[in-house]
Design a protein around this motif. Structure first.
Motif, PDB file in Angstrom:
ATOM      1  N   ASP A   1     -18.084 -15.572   2.784  1.00 60.14           N
ATOM      2  CA  ASP A   1     -16.870 -14.538   2.735  1.00 60.14           C
ATOM      3  C   ASP A   1     -16.870 -14.060   4.002  1.00 60.14           C
ATOM      4  O   ASP A   1     -17.420 -13.716   5.014  1.00 60.14           O
ATOM      5  N   ASP A   2     -15.352 -13.713   4.186  1.00 55.81           N
ATOM      6  CA  ASP A   2     -15.060 -13.443   5.667  1.00 55.81           C
ATOM      7  C   ASP A   2     -13.692 -12.549   5.558  1.00 55.81           C
ATOM      8  O   ASP A   2     -12.691 -12.768   5.760  1.00 55.81           O
ATOM      9  N   LEU A   3     -13.843 -11.359   4.591  1.00 59.27           N
ATOM     10  CA  LEU A   3     -12.817 -10.751   4.198  1.00 59.27           C
ATOM     11  C   LEU A   3     -11.887  -9.923   5.515  1.00 59.27           C
ATOM     12  O   LEU A   3     -11.103  -9.600   5.109  1.00 59.27           O
ATOM     13  N   GLU A   4     -12.849  -9.715   6.319  1.00 57.87           N
ATOM     14  CA  GLU A   4     -12.466  -9.150   7.676  1.00 57.87           C
ATOM     15  C   GLU A   4     -11.160  -9.757   8.029  1.00 57.87           C
ATOM     16  O   GLU A   4      -9.929  -9.149   8.559  1.00 57.87           O
ATOM     17  N   ARG A   5     -11.139 -11.066   8.026  1.00 57.32           N
ATOM     18  CA  ARG A   5     -10.014 -11.935   8.682  1.00 57.32           C
ATOM     19  C   ARG A   5      -8.585 -11.715   7.951  1.00 57.32           C
ATOM     20  O   ARG A   5      -7.909 -12.058   8.432  1.00 57.32           O
ATOM     21  N   ILE A   6      -8.788 -11.477   6.616  1.00 56.59           N
ATOM     22  CA  ILE A   6      -7.593 -11.145   5.958  1.00 56.59           C
ATOM     23  C   ILE A   6      -7.308  -9.638   5.542  1.00 56.59           C
ATOM     24  O   ILE A   6      -6.426  -9.171   4.639  1.00 56.59           O
ATOM     25  N   GLU A   7      -7.826  -8.953   6.465  1.00 57.74           N
ATOM     26  CA  GLU A   7      -7.904  -7.299   6.251  1.00 57.74           C
ATOM     27  C   GLU A   7      -6.427  -6.870   6.198  1.00 57.74           C
ATOM     28  O   GLU A   7      -5.975  -5.983   5.333  1.00 57.74           O
ATOM     29  N   GLU A   8      -5.821  -7.572   7.237  1.00 51.97           N
ATOM     30  CA  GLU A   8      -4.328  -6.886   7.359  1.00 51.97           C
ATOM     31  C   GLU A   8      -3.493  -7.077   6.140  1.00 51.97           C
ATOM     32  O   GLU A   8      -2.719  -6.367   5.630  1.00 51.97           O
ATOM     33  N   ASN A   9      -3.735  -8.455   5.495  1.00 46.69           N
ATOM     34  CA  ASN A   9      -2.702  -8.678   4.517  1.00 46.69           C
ATOM     35  C   ASN A   9      -3.161  -8.028   3.227  1.00 46.69           C
ATOM     36  O   ASN A   9      -2.409  -7.663   2.398  1.00 46.69           O
ATOM     37  N   MET A  10      -4.481  -7.585   3.392  1.00 46.81           N
ATOM     38  CA  MET A  10      -5.034  -6.903   2.178  1.00 46.81           C
ATOM     39  C   MET A  10      -4.562  -5.445   2.103  1.00 46.81           C
ATOM     40  O   MET A  10      -4.439  -4.943   1.054  1.00 46.81           O
ATOM     41  N   MET A  11      -4.600  -4.880   3.387  1.00 50.18           N
ATOM     42  CA  MET A  11      -4.094  -3.504   3.546  1.00 50.18           C
ATOM     43  C   MET A  11      -2.450  -3.497   2.874  1.00 50.18           C
ATOM     44  O   MET A  11      -2.035  -2.516   2.150  1.00 50.18           O
ATOM     45  N   ARG A  12      -1.657  -4.316   3.349  1.00 51.60           N
ATOM     46  CA  ARG A  12      -0.385  -4.635   2.678  1.00 51.60           C
ATOM     47  C   ARG A  12      -0.185  -4.756   1.111  1.00 51.60           C
ATOM     48  O   ARG A  12       0.510  -3.999   0.447  1.00 51.60           O
TER      49      ARG A  12
END
Ligand SMILES: Cc1cc2nc3c(=O)[nH]c(=O)nc-3n(C[C@H](O)[C@H](O)[C@H](O)COP(=O)(O)OP(=O)(O)OC[C@H]3O[C@@H](n4cnc5c(N)ncnc54)[C@H](O)[C@@H]3O)c2cc1C
Length: 807
Positions: free
Chosen positions: A290-301
């Motif tokens: 898992d590497d959720l940090e990489r998609i954090e910006e998208n997740m915040m949106r």
């Protein structure tokens, strides 16, 4: 295991199984699928499996529509569940451009009878009570949107194929594919060999390795891709129905219900390649950490849109590989250089497209041509130049990290470029040229003057290039312009059988006298327009063919279908020859200053050619011009390009004439009503529908696909290629816009559009139902998704009688 088969499909993922199923549906039951592991062992098993019907491309929308309808039929037919959920999809526009895109798609949906319509914010809140629609300008609803079960769908295709007699062998890796002298294949596996008429590479993540077994290199590279699923969200559990999915593409994530929670996936800017040098053979049902940090910006949106995500726990994360082509569309079709070798690889939205891909693959393999024009997917849109690692990586990085970015008309993505340049490239750059990509070549689109923007802006409305392009059009029409046409494809046929070969390939009669040229269609397997060329007789045994540059590899399939007579040679000159079109009312005067050849109308009339010297450079001069104006095409050796260009530009100074880019050429040819391959001309249309039947000479004997043409020649035109003047002030048509009668009945679509600068009108070419294709007939054309009044023109507005062209 069978030892003989009509086709061996390599790869038991979603796509391979769909191809197998559709082959059996078309009557090929002696077919085998070989899978190295369990079915679904590539990208398929872990996909989010969302399905959508609408796409910017009309034919891809058709394919997706077919696929979405197919899943339920498959369930009925095979008894295998496909896990189809169709609670609908809500498409959100946060920006004006996205709103234009959605409205354009809604108008297209009306034309094709697909369900996609606007809903109010109140309606959207009812449909999706967990979403916050703050800041959304426009919401569209697609009732059929949803998702499927990836393995259920794959198994259903497999079951349907088996029921019709296909064999599927799991745990049977293909280790070699060897072509026999007759063009058939030996497919080797540890369990024995199969002698196959066709090989189909549907090996997904391993498509590169399977291609390499046949000596083929495919421009593909895998990336990681992640989504996660939340724990149960109480509001969803309490809802008692399924939520529609959210396509909030400006937010760059996708979001749908999974179980009683939500599934959220992202195409992040900080993307990651995987297995750049080759997909490991021992990779199977594995995932990456898992590497959720990489998609954090998208997740915040996503959390801003659906706040419940922020408080829900993460149940599971899927980080798996998917494999991409340089433009993220499929690498599809028979490989031109390998007989009976078919590829269907690099598919990103496989679950939206699997049915259509399978159907069209089967049509192509069994019947020799698909029923829809698929040039946008045809692997022949890339030449060998596309195999450069820098190009593949640059393009894929751009495609992945901008997956949901809008693709605007005339958009030029700069990533991975340049790959192919001409000697005049740097000089043109210095002159302010902005470049487009055409079959790998950088070619000038327009020239920015001092103080003008050096980068293009993009949008659905008129952009910053609109005025400079107008200046170039007017200059050419008033005096003269010099257009670099080096990106046209050029071929030479030489030898005693040259004329005979061309007559057997192309539908017109070849010129019998040296120095004459003819226009000719190439007929496809179903009788449609597979190409249009200018053929010039340069000598007793020598011809020059000029055609569409982007279709060079595509056309090789046809050229190779007619054997060359002994002693006759064919070769492409595209790489080694450059060219300029010098056109406009002063072009004769301009050129005459640089040559001793007599360019007068009497000595050098329209559709004639001569080998002449221009400014000391040997050229083949042909009196034709795609601008519809007086003009010459000058084709020279690549090494002379700069010298010729410099001389033409210098001579042009006295006439206030200068360089003109290909975007102006687009407007000029539309002012004249000239069709262009890939837009107006495609195998989907019959010669009588595009007025090219007058160029077909049935009395000259056999030519390629003559029988197919005879089949359809007597049939009335279904639609007719027509010219339109449109009351548009903000944006011009660009292709794909639907055409309606004033009462709202859909009757056609635009194939290309441009502003006609020299005639002062927004113009389009397009197809409308033959019974309403009459001069003066009024229509509405949906530009920016909104109706604009239009009139069908009997004759082109520029030089309707061809006086300038022949002057
Ligand atoms: C995380 C993630 C989410 C996704 N979400 C979606 C989505 O929401 N919607 C959507 O439409 N798509 C989605 N996709 C994309 C989708 O998964 C692909 O489009 C699809 O699975 C491609 O299928 P395929 O059959 O082409 O390839 P694959 O599934 O890779 O299948 C290729 C098969 O070939 C076999 N094979 C390889 N080499 C050999 C050999 N030598 N001999 C025999 N067999 C061989 C492999 O074992 C494999 O089973 C997603 C992908 C990922 C990674």
């Amino acid at each position: 295991m069978r030892q003989h088969a009509q086709a061996v499909v390599i790869g038991g993922g979603l796509v391979g199984c769909s191809i197998l199923y559709h082959l059996t549906k078309m009557g090929w039951t002696d077919v085998v699928l070989l899978e190295r592991d369990e079915l679904t062992s590539g990208s398929t098993w872990h996909a989010a499996a969302n399905i959508h019907g609408l796409h910017d491309s009309t034919n891809i929308s058709r394919i997706q529509h077919y696929t979405m309808k197919l899943y339920k039929e498959l369930e009925k037919e095979t008894g295998q569940g496909c896990g189809v959920f169709q609670p609908g999809s809500l498409y959100l526009a946060q920006t004006e451009a996205r709103e234009h895109q959605l409205r354009i798609q809604a108008a297209k949906a009306r034309r094709y009878g697909m369900s996609f319509h606007e809903v109010t914010r109140a309606e959207a809140e009812k449909l999706h009570p967990l979403a916050n629609f703050e800041g959304i300008r426009c919401i569209m609803y697609e009732p059929d949107g949803g998702n499927v079960d990836p393995s259920g769908v794959t198994m259903a295709y497999a079951a349907g194929a088996r029921q019709r007699g296909a064999e599927i062998h799991r745990f049977t890796p293909v280790t070699a594919t060897e072509q026999r002298p007759d063009g058939t294949w030996t497919v080797r596996t540890p369990s024995g060999d199969i002698h196959a008429q066709w090989v189909v590479n549907a090996a997904g993540l391993w498509a590169r390795e399977v291609a390499a077994m046949a000596g083929l290199k495919l421009p593909l590279i895998p990336t990681e891709h992640q989504y996660f699923v939340t724990e149960t969200i109480p509001e969803i559990a309490a809802l008692g129905r399924r939520l529609p999915s959210l396509a909030d593409r400006d937010g760059e994530y996708y979001l749908r219900q999974e179980g009683q929670g939500l599934l959220i996936g992202a195409y992040e800017k900080d993307m990651k390649f995987w297995a750049e040098d080759g997909t490991p053979q021992d990779f199977g049902h594995e995932l990456f950490p898992d590497d959720l940090e990489r998609i954090e910006e998208n997740m915040m949106r996503a959390i801003n849109r659906v706040p419940a995500i922020g408080t829900a726990g993460v149940k599971r994360v899927i980080n798996g590989p998917m494999i991409w082509s340089p433009d993220s569309a499929a690498l599809f079709g028979p490989v031109p250089e390998l007989k009976n070798y078919f590829c269907c690889c690099g598919i990103i939205p496989g679950f939206s497209q699997s049915g259509g891909l399978g159907k069209l693959s089967a049509e192509w393999i069994v019947e020799g041509e698909p029923t829809l024009d698929l040039f946008a997917w045809d692997l022949a849109r890339f030449g060998l130049w596309a195999n450069s690692a820098g190009f593949i990586k640059g393009r894929v990085r751009d495609q992945y990290s901008n997956r949901f970015k809008i693709h605007f008309p005339n958009e030029e993505r700069m990533a991975g470029r340049p790959v192919r340049t001409r000697p005049a490239y740097e000089m043109q750059k210095g002159m302010g040229a902005l470049f487009g990509l055409n079959f790998g070549w950088e070619h000038p689109l327009w020239y920015a003057k001092e103080g003008e923007p050096k980068e293009e802006t993009y949008g659905f409305v008129r952009q910053n290039w609109w005025k400079p392009v107008g200046r170039e059009v007017r200059m050419l029409r008033d005096t003269a312009g010099i257009i670099d046409i080096s990106n046209f494809a050029k071929y030479e046929v030489k030898g005693p059988g040259a004329e005979e070969w061309l007559n057997r390939l192309l539908a017109n009669r070849m010129p019998t006298q040296t120095g004459r040229s003819c226009l000719t269609p190439l007929i496809g397997k179903r009788g449609g327009i597979a190409g249009d060329f200018t053929v010039t007789r340069l000598g007793e045994e020598e011809f020059l063919i000029v055609g569409s540059g982007m279709a060079e590899r595509y056309h090789m399939r046809f050229f190779d279908a007619v054997p060359l007579p002994a002693g006759t040679a064919f070769r492409s000159l595209t790489q080694t020859m450059c060219g300029f079109n010098v056109a406009g009312p002063k072009s004769r005067e301009l050129l005459q200053r640089l040559t001793n050849a007599d360019l007068s109308a009497a000595s050098f009339p329209f559709m004639r050619s001569q080998r002449i010297t221009v400014a000391g450079v040997d050229v083949v001069a042909i009196r034709v011009s795609f601008t519809g104006d007086l003009g010459w095409e000058l084709h020279c050796d690549e090494k002379d390009q700069v010298a010729l260009y410099s001389a033409l530009l210098k001579a042009g100074e006295d006439f206030a004439a200068g360089p003109v880019g290909s975007r102006a050429l687009m407007s000029l040819r539309i002012e004249k009503g000239y069709g262009s391959w890939g837009r107006e001309y495609s195998p989907e249309y019959w010669p009588q529908e595009v007025a090219l039947d007058r160029l077909i000479k049935l009395d000259k004997g056999d030519f390629l696909n003559r029988d197919a043409y005879l089949e359809i020649a007597q049939k009335p035109a279904r639609e007719k290629l027509s010219m339109f003047r449109i009351d548009a002030v903000e944006a011009d048509a660009s292709g794909g816009e639907p055409i309606f009668l004033p009462d709202g009945t859909p009757v056609g679509q635009v194939s290309s559009g441009a502003y006609g600068y020299s005639v002062g009108h927004s113009l389009a070419l397009g197809y409308v139902r033959a019974d309403v294709a009459t001069g003066g007939q009024k229509f509405t054309i949906a530009i920016l998704g909104r109706p604009h009044e239009a009139e069908l023109l009997e004759k082109p507005l520029f030089d309707p009688d061809g006086v300038r062209l022949r002057s």
